[in-house]
Design a protein around this motif. Structure first.
Motif, short mmCIF file in Angstrom:
data_model
loop_
_atom_site.label_atom_id
_atom_site.label_comp_id
_atom_site.label_asym_id
_atom_site.label_seq_id
_atom_site.Cartn_x
_atom_site.Cartn_y
_atom_site.Cartn_z
N LYS A 112 0.80 -1.22 0.00
CA LYS A 112 0.00 0.00 0.00
C LYS A 112 0.83 1.27 0.00
O LYS A 112 0.50 2.26 -0.67
CB LYS A 112 -0.94 0.00 1.21
CG LYS A 112 -1.98 1.13 1.20
CD LYS A 112 -2.93 0.97 2.36
CE LYS A 112 -3.97 2.08 2.39
NZ LYS A 112 -4.94 1.98 1.28
N LYS A 382 -8.45 0.02 4.33
CA LYS A 382 -8.99 -0.16 2.97
C LYS A 382 -9.10 1.17 2.21
O LYS A 382 -9.53 1.19 1.05
CB LYS A 382 -10.35 -0.83 3.03
CG LYS A 382 -10.31 -2.27 3.54
CD LYS A 382 -11.69 -2.89 3.64
CE LYS A 382 -12.24 -3.22 2.27
NZ LYS A 382 -13.53 -3.96 2.37
N SER A 383 -8.72 2.28 2.86
CA SER A 383 -8.85 3.58 2.20
C SER A 383 -7.89 3.68 1.01
O SER A 383 -6.92 2.92 0.90
CB SER A 383 -8.55 4.71 3.19
OG SER A 383 -7.18 4.71 3.53
N LYS A 384 -8.14 4.65 0.14
CA LYS A 384 -7.32 4.85 -1.07
C LYS A 384 -6.21 5.88 -0.84
O LYS A 384 -5.76 6.54 -1.77
CB LYS A 384 -8.22 5.32 -2.22
CG LYS A 384 -9.35 4.37 -2.57
CD LYS A 384 -8.84 3.03 -3.08
CE LYS A 384 -9.99 2.12 -3.49
NZ LYS A 384 -9.52 0.80 -3.96
N PRO A 386 -2.80 7.82 -0.54
CA PRO A 386 -1.51 7.67 -1.23
C PRO A 386 -0.37 7.43 -0.26
O PRO A 386 -0.55 7.51 0.97
CB PRO A 386 -1.35 9.00 -1.95
CG PRO A 386 -2.10 9.97 -1.11
CD PRO A 386 -3.27 9.21 -0.56
N THR A 442 -5.80 12.71 0.06
CA THR A 442 -6.94 12.13 -0.63
C THR A 442 -7.96 13.20 -0.99
O THR A 442 -8.51 13.21 -2.10
CB THR A 442 -7.61 11.05 0.25
OG1 THR A 442 -6.63 10.08 0.64
CG2 THR A 442 -8.74 10.35 -0.50
N LYS A 446 -9.26 14.70 -4.87
CA LYS A 446 -10.65 14.81 -5.28
C LYS A 446 -10.97 16.22 -5.80
O LYS A 446 -11.80 16.42 -6.66
CB LYS A 446 -11.60 14.47 -4.13
CG LYS A 446 -11.56 12.99 -3.74
CD LYS A 446 -12.50 12.70 -2.62
CE LYS A 446 -12.50 11.22 -2.24
NZ LYS A 446 -13.43 10.90 -1.14
#
Length: 446
Positions: A112, A382-384, A386, A442, A446
Motif C-alpha cells: 500500500k 482499505k482507504s485509497k 496515497p 486524498t 478529489k
C-alpha cells in the motif's frame, strides 16, 4: 547473599532449566519463525495463552499494582484498558486476511505504501522491541538488589542469558510452547496471592476493593481514556502481538485475540488488587514488594516468581519477534543461523540501558504516544490514501510523542486535571491531527 536471594536464584535456575528442557528444537524455518509443529499451526488455546502471558509483562503487572496503590481499583481498570488492543488488532487483522489476503503487517505496508514506509515502520517496532528487553529485566533486577548494586546487575544479565538459551532452541515454537506453561504458573500463583489477601482468614473484603477508588479524571480516568485511545494504534507497533495474528487460521486467530483481550484485562485488574490492599494498609513504595514483605517470605517469593514468569515470557517473545523482523520481514537472512544470531544481538543491545537511569512506565506510555500516527493507517486500511499519507500521519504522531517527552504541550488544550492529563489530551489532539493529515492528500486529489 541472603536466604531470600538464594531462594530467588533457585526459582530462576529451576524455571529456566525446565523451560530449556521442554522447549522444542526447531529444525527448519517454518518451525523457528512460524511455530508450525507437525504441519499444524497453534490452536485457539495455545495462541490465546501466548498472547495473554506475552502481554502480562513484568513491568505491566508492576504498574498495575502501583496504580492500584495510587488510585484504588480504578487504577487497575484504567491500565487494563490497554487490552482493548487485542480486540482492535484481532478484528483488523481478521479483516485484512479475509478481505485483503494479507500475509503480514509488512506485506500490507509494502503493497500500500511502499518500501520507505516499511523501513520507517521497522525502525518503530525495533525501538519497541529494544524497550521491551530492558524495561522487563530491570523489574527482575530490582527484586534481587537495589538499583545499581552488583546483585541487581548480575540478576539482569543471568536472567537474560537463561531466557535467551531456551528461545534459541526453537524460536517462535519455543516461545509459544513455553507460554502455555508460564500462563498456567501465573494463574496458580495469582490465585494463591489473592487467597491470602481476600480469603476467609483476611479482614480485607471484596467490597473494600470495589469501593477503593474514585471514578474521576484525577483518580485514574485520564489514564483509562488515554489507554483506550492508544489501543487504536498501540497493538500494530508490537510484533509480539501482530506476529501471532498471521500464524493460525483467521477464525482461530480472531477467537484467540478476543479471548486474550478479556482474560488479559481480567488478570491485570486482579493483580491490581495487590496495590489496592497496599493502599488500604497505608503502604508506600513498590506495592507488590511491600505486600510480599507484609505477608512473609512465601508470598514474597510467589510474587517474585510471577515477575520471573511474566518477564521470561515477554523476553522470549521479544527475541523471537526481533528474529522474524530481521530475517523474514526485512529479508536480511532467511535461515536459522541468522535468526538465532539476531536474538543474541537484541539481547545484548536491549540490556545496555539497564546501566542507565531508565523509567519503566515511560517505556509503555511514551512509545504508545509516538505511534498514534498508525491509527488511520490500520483503522482505515482499505482507504485509497496515497503513500505520502503514511509519512504525514506517522511523523505527526512522533512529534506529539516528543511534546509529551519534553512536556511542552499547551496547557490551554488540556481540559482535565491530575496525573496523566497531559497523556490523555496529547493523545486526543495528536490522533485528531494524524487523521486530518492522513486524509488531506486524498481530499486534495478529489
Amino acid at each position: 547473599m541472603t536466604d531470600i536471594q538464594i531462594w530467588q536464584w533457585g526459582l530462576v535456575i529451576a524455571s529456566s532449566t525446565l523451560l530449556f528442557l521442554v522447549s522444542p528444537w526447531a529444525k527448519n524455518t517454518n518451525q523457528f519463525f512460524n511455530a508450525i509443529q507437525k504441519k499444524k499451526a497453534p490452536n485457539t488455546f495455545l495462541l490465546m495463552s501466548s498472547l495473554v502471558i506475552s502481554w502480562i509483562f513484568a513491568k505491566s503487572i508492576t504498574n498495575a499494582a502501583n496504580l492500584g496503590l495510587d488510585y484504588g481499583i480504578v487504577g487497575g481498570v484504567a491500565y487494563a484498558a490497554y487490552y482493548l488492543s487485542f480486540v482492535v488488532a484481532g478484528i483488523i487483522i481478521y479483516k485484512m486476511r479475509k478481505e485483503g489476503n494479507i500475509k503480514s503487517i509488512h506485506h500490507f505496508l509494502n503493497d500500500k505504501f511502499g518500501t520507505k514506509a516499511v523501513r520507517v515502520f521497522s525502525i518503530l517496532i525495533a525501538i519497541r522491541l529494544f524497550n521491551e528487553v530492558w524495561s522487563n529485566t530491570m523489574v527482575i533486577g530490582s527484586y534481587f538488589g537495589d538499583i545499581g548494586s552488583s546483585h541487581y546487575y548480575w540478576a539482569i544479565i543471568i536472567f537474560t542469558l537463561f531466557t535467551l538459551s531456551y528461545v534459541l532452541k526453537g524460536g517462535m515454537s519455543s516461545s509459544i510452547f513455553t507460554d502455555v506453561i508460564q500462563t498456567g504458573l501465573f494463574a496458580i500463583l495469582l490465585f494463591v496471592i489473592l487467597f491470602y489477601i481476600l480469603g476467609p482468614q483476611s479482614t480485607f473484603t471484596t467490597k473494600e476493593v470495589l469501593s477503593s477508588g474514585v471514578w474521576s479524571f484525577e483518580m485514574g480516568l485520564n489514564l483509562l481514556f488515554a489507554a483506550a485511545l492508544q489501543s487504536l494504534s498501540y497493538p500494530f507497533h508490537d510484533p509480539v502481538l501482530t506476529d501471532r495474528g498471521f500464524i493460525s487460521s483467521p477464525k482461530v486467530t480472531l477467537k484467540s485475540f478476543l479471548w486474550a483481550g478479556l482474560l488479559g484485562a481480567l488478570c491485570i485488574i486482579l493483580f491490581s488488587i495487590i496495590g489496592v490492599y497496599a493502599r488500604a494498609q497505608g503502604f508506600e513504595g513498590q506495592a507488590a514488594v511491600e505486600v510480599g514483605k507484609a505477608f512473609g517470605v512465601i508470598i514474597l517469593l510467589i510474587i517474585n516468581f510471577i515477575m520471573i514468569t511474566s518477564a521470561a515470557s515477554t523476553l522470549d517473545s521479544t527475541f523471537s519477534s526481533f528474529s522474524k523482523l530481521t530475517a523474514i520481514d526485512l529479508k536480511m537472512g532467511k535461515n536459522l543461523k541468522f535468526g538465532r544470531l539476531s536474538m543474541i544481538v537484541i539481547a545484548i543491545l536491549g540490556t545496555l540501558p539497564v546501566f542507565f537511569d531508565a523509567a519503566i512506565l515511560s517505556a509503555t506510555t511514551i512509545s504508545g504516544t509516538m505511534v498514534i500516527g498508525l491509527t488511520p493507517i490500520f483503522i482505515f486500511w482499505k482507504s485509497k490514501a496515497p503513500k505520502i499519507s503514511f509519512h504525514l500521519s506517522v511523523f505527526c504522531g512522533i512529534i506529539f510523542g516528543f511534546l509529551l517527552v519534553f512536556k511542552v504541550f499547551p496547557k490551554s488544550l488540556i481540559f482535565t486535571d491530575g496525573n496523566h492529563a497531559d497523556l490523555l489530551w496529547i493523545n486526543f489532539w495528536g490522533i485528531l491531527c494524524c487523521l486530518i493529515l492522513y486524509f488531506i492528500p486524498t481530499w486534495i486529489k478529489k
